[in-house]
Design a protein around this motif. Structure first.
Motif, PDB file in Angstrom:
ATOM      1  N   VAL A 283     -44.106 -17.949  20.209  1.00 21.06           N
ATOM      2  CA  VAL A 283     -43.578 -17.839  21.562  1.00 21.06           C
ATOM      3  C   VAL A 283     -43.780 -16.402  22.052  1.00 21.06           C
ATOM      4  CG1 VAL A 283     -41.550 -18.133  23.026  1.00 21.06           C
ATOM      5  CG2 VAL A 283     -41.861 -19.599  21.025  1.00 21.06           C
ATOM      6  N   TYR A 284     -44.405 -16.275  23.235  1.00 22.85           N
ATOM      7  CA  TYR A 284     -44.696 -14.967  23.827  1.00 22.85           C
ATOM      8  C   TYR A 284     -43.979 -14.854  25.169  1.00 22.85           C
ATOM      9  CZ  TYR A 284     -48.566 -15.078  20.488  1.00 22.85           C
ATOM     10  OH  TYR A 284     -49.328 -15.171  19.339  1.00 22.85           O
ATOM     11  N   ASN A 285     -43.462 -13.664  25.453  1.00 24.35           N
ATOM     12  CA  ASN A 285     -42.860 -13.456  26.768  1.00 24.35           C
ATOM     13  C   ASN A 285     -43.950 -13.171  27.795  1.00 24.35           C
ATOM     14  OD1 ASN A 285     -43.577 -10.763  26.461  1.00 24.35           O
ATOM     15  ND2 ASN A 285     -41.518 -10.068  25.960  1.00 24.35           N
ATOM     16  N   GLN A 286     -43.541 -12.908  29.049  1.00 19.79           N
ATOM     17  CA  GLN A 286     -44.528 -12.754  30.118  1.00 19.79           C
ATOM     18  C   GLN A 286     -45.357 -11.479  29.987  1.00 19.79           C
ATOM     19  OE1 GLN A 286     -42.176 -12.944  33.656  1.00 19.79           O
ATOM     20  NE2 GLN A 286     -40.847 -11.242  33.087  1.00 19.79           N
ATOM     21  N   ARG A 287     -44.952 -10.573  29.130  1.00 27.52           N
ATOM     22  CA  ARG A 287     -45.757  -9.374  28.866  1.00 27.52           C
ATOM     23  C   ARG A 287     -46.678  -9.541  27.656  1.00 27.52           C
ATOM     24  NH1 ARG A 287     -41.584  -4.541  28.505  1.00 27.52           N
ATOM     25  NH2 ARG A 287     -40.429  -6.137  27.354  1.00 27.52           N
ATOM     26  N   GLY A 288     -46.679 -10.777  27.083  1.00 30.01           N
ATOM     27  CA  GLY A 288     -47.563 -11.054  25.960  1.00 30.01           C
ATOM     28  C   GLY A 288     -47.030 -10.586  24.628  1.00 30.01           C
ATOM     29  N   ILE A 289     -45.742 -10.277  24.561  1.00 30.52           N
ATOM     30  CA  ILE A 289     -45.138  -9.810  23.309  1.00 30.52           C
ATOM     31  C   ILE A 289     -44.606 -11.007  22.525  1.00 30.52           C
ATOM     32  CG2 ILE A 289     -43.307  -8.388  22.299  1.00 30.52           C
ATOM     33  CD1 ILE A 289     -43.495  -6.599  24.765  1.00 30.52           C
ATOM     34  N   LEU A 290     -44.966 -11.075  21.251  1.00 30.79           N
ATOM     35  CA  LEU A 290     -44.506 -12.156  20.381  1.00 30.79           C
ATOM     36  C   LEU A 290     -43.008 -11.993  20.116  1.00 30.79           C
ATOM     37  CD1 LEU A 290     -45.266 -14.600  18.546  1.00 30.79           C
ATOM     38  CD2 LEU A 290     -45.642 -12.935  16.713  1.00 30.79           C
ATOM     39  N   ILE A 291     -42.232 -13.044  20.409  1.00 36.11           N
ATOM     40  CA  ILE A 291     -40.783 -12.930  20.230  1.00 36.11           C
ATOM     41  C   ILE A 291     -40.220 -13.938  19.229  1.00 36.11           C
ATOM     42  CG2 ILE A 291     -40.413 -11.964  22.527  1.00 36.11           C
ATOM     43  CD1 ILE A 291     -39.468 -14.758  23.381  1.00 36.11           C
ATOM     44  N   ARG A 292     -40.925 -15.035  18.985  1.00 35.08           N
ATOM     45  CA  ARG A 292     -40.434 -16.038  18.040  1.00 35.08           C
ATOM     46  C   ARG A 292     -41.612 -16.672  17.305  1.00 35.08           C
ATOM     47  NH1 ARG A 292     -36.323 -14.069  19.221  1.00 35.08           N
ATOM     48  NH2 ARG A 292     -34.361 -15.000  19.976  1.00 35.08           N
ATOM     49  N   VAL A 293     -41.383 -17.032  16.043  1.00 36.05           N
ATOM     50  CA  VAL A 293     -42.378 -17.767  15.256  1.00 36.05           C
ATOM     51  C   VAL A 293     -41.646 -18.859  14.479  1.00 36.05           C
ATOM     52  CG1 VAL A 293     -44.030 -17.690  13.362  1.00 36.05           C
ATOM     53  CG2 VAL A 293     -43.985 -15.837  15.019  1.00 36.05           C
ATOM     54  N   VAL A 294     -42.155 -20.079  14.587  1.00 38.58           N
ATOM     55  CA  VAL A 294     -41.628 -21.203  13.807  1.00 38.58           C
ATOM     56  C   VAL A 294     -42.776 -21.750  12.961  1.00 38.58           C
ATOM     57  CG1 VAL A 294     -40.586 -23.487  13.892  1.00 38.58           C
ATOM     58  CG2 VAL A 294     -39.966 -21.781  15.620  1.00 38.58           C
ATOM     59  N   ARG A 295     -42.597 -21.759  11.651  1.00 38.01           N
ATOM     60  CA  ARG A 295     -43.657 -22.213  10.750  1.00 38.01           C
ATOM     61  C   ARG A 295     -43.377 -23.642  10.254  1.00 38.01           C
ATOM     62  NH1 ARG A 295     -46.925 -17.966   9.673  1.00 38.01           N
ATOM     63  NH2 ARG A 295     -46.051 -15.868  10.005  1.00 38.01           N
ATOM     64  N   ASN A 296     -44.458 -24.403  10.109  1.00 42.02           N
ATOM     65  CA  ASN A 296     -44.383 -25.783   9.620  1.00 42.02           C
ATOM     66  C   ASN A 296     -43.281 -26.578  10.334  1.00 42.02           C
ATOM     67  OD1 ASN A 296     -46.457 -25.342   7.663  1.00 42.02           O
ATOM     68  ND2 ASN A 296     -44.940 -24.341   6.359  1.00 42.02           N
ATOM     69  N   PRO A 297     -43.369 -26.684  11.669  1.00 43.94           N
ATOM     70  CA  PRO A 297     -42.312 -27.366  12.423  1.00 43.94           C
ATOM     71  C   PRO A 297     -42.283 -28.856  12.160  1.00 43.94           C
ATOM     72  CG  PRO A 297     -44.195 -26.948  13.831  1.00 43.94           C
ATOM     73  CD  PRO A 297     -44.483 -26.261  12.515  1.00 43.94           C
ATOM     74  N   GLU A 298     -41.132 -29.456  12.425  1.00 45.82           N
ATOM     75  CA  GLU A 298     -40.998 -30.903  12.351  1.00 45.82           C
ATOM     76  C   GLU A 298     -41.495 -31.502  13.675  1.00 45.82           C
ATOM     77  OE1 GLU A 298     -40.138 -32.472   9.652  1.00 45.82           O
ATOM     78  OE2 GLU A 298     -39.743 -30.634   8.542  1.00 45.82           O
ATOM     79  N   GLY A 299     -41.251 -32.795  13.876  1.00 50.39           N
ATOM     80  CA  GLY A 299     -41.721 -33.450  15.090  1.00 50.39           C
ATOM     81  C   GLY A 299     -41.059 -32.941  16.357  1.00 50.39           C
TER      82      GLY A 299
END
Length: 331
Positions: A283-299
């Motif tokens: 997930v990136y904000n409007q300035r292109g900065i990475l703010i969240r990462v979710v690995r191997n998500p479920e459905g």
């Protein structure tokens, strides 16, 4: 010549109709002598004369567990999801499927089935796991103008009786490799990936996390679908096909789309794996900065963002990234 060949063979067939899909198995006979057992799967959209993709599936080497029938049954969900016809030849008395005689049988069986059932193949692919992947690769090398692409699972490079010259016949051949992360990658997998690339094959691959040498890996049908779709849409040149009069099937993709719902600062993504098997959500904000990462998500994935605004969500697989734009206007 083909009619003369067909006249030599008589087939004893049995079939089971299941909800519009058809399973068949039979005995392949030559001049009255039973040669081999085989198993077939026809998806629900099959009609005689219709253009469809065909997959020749070679079972692994374990005569106590695997044969044409059990292998066909393990792949039927994949075949139905992708509307492909499965042709599964049985192995020899030792359970192996990669001898010259077994590969010739697989080719003759496929030709016979295409004629008998009025199948108009746009492409013929070979698939296998473990020893079956060895058979599929040898099939492509020995009968290059017959095979349009490969799905190789759990392959062992050092168990392949092929020379560099043999691998040269894989030039422009689409090859999709699937290997478990714990399945001796430096010994089995990377050398094969390297020599296929050096031989000019079109290679794509995926490593299944936390998996050894096993066909019961998580999301198996999704990985196989991903592999098949890549083969079908591969941009590399395909060999001149023996059925020149056939046209490419115009596939109408009716895929589900990921659904995004926003409630407060919580962003919910449903059908995460609709377009591909997603390994990571960024997930990136409007300035292109990475703010969240979710690995191997479920459905369904629920992601909390820090504040209102516009966000870009990247759904990442092993080979592509899809983007979703989300606006959060309520804190």
């Amino acid at each position: 010549m083909l009619n003369k060949f067909i006249g030599l063979f008589v087939l004893t067939l049995f079939c089971i109709q299941v909800s519009g899909q058809t399973k068949k198995y039979g005995l392949f006979r030559q001049q009255g002598v039973v040669q081999k057992r085989y198993a077939l799967y026809f998806p629900s959209s099959y009609e005689k004369g219709k253009t469809m993709s065909v997959v020749i599936a070679f079972h692994p080497l374990n005569s106590l567990k695997w044969n044409a029938d059990s292998w066909r049954d393990s792949l039927e969900n994949f075949a139905e999801a992708n509307q492909v016809i499965l042709i599964c030849p049985n192995g020899g008395t030792d359970g192996k499927t990669d001898s010259e005689a077994e590969l010739d049988f697989a080719k003759k069986l496929t030709r016979e089935m295409l004629v008998k059932y009025g199948i108009q193949p746009n492409c013929i692919y070979a698939l296998g796991f473990s020893w079956g992947s060895r058979s599929a690769l040898k099939m492509a090398v020995r009968h290059r103008n017959f095979i349009n692409g490969l799905i190789l699972m759990g392959v062992n490079y050092h168990n392949l009786p092929l020379s560099r010259k043999d691998f040269g016949k894989c030039f422009n051949l689409p090859c999709y490799l699937i290997q478990g992360q714990r399945d001796q990658l430096p010994y089995k997998f990377y050398p094969l990936q390297k020599i296929l690339n050096q031989s000019g094959a079109c290679v794509q691959s995926v490593i299944i996390p936390h998996t050894g040498h096993s066909f019961t890996f998580p999301y198996r049908n999704e990985y196989l679908t991903q592999a098949f779709q890549w083969l079908f849409n591969a941009s590399c040149n395909k060999p001149e096909f023996v059925w020149k009069e056939n046209k490419m099937l115009e596939r109408k993709k009716q895929e589900k789309q990921p659904v995004v719902n926003v409630r407060g600062l919580n962003v919910s993504i449903q059908n995460v794996h609709a377009l591909q098997l997603v390994k990571k959500i960024s997930v990136y904000n409007q300035r292109g900065i990475l703010i969240r990462v979710v690995r191997n998500p479920e459905g369904v994935a629920i992601i909390k963002v820090p504040q209102q605004g516009d966000y870009l969500i990247a759904l990442q697989s092993s080979y592509q990234t899809d983007h979703l734009k989300v606006k959060v206007d309520k804190p």
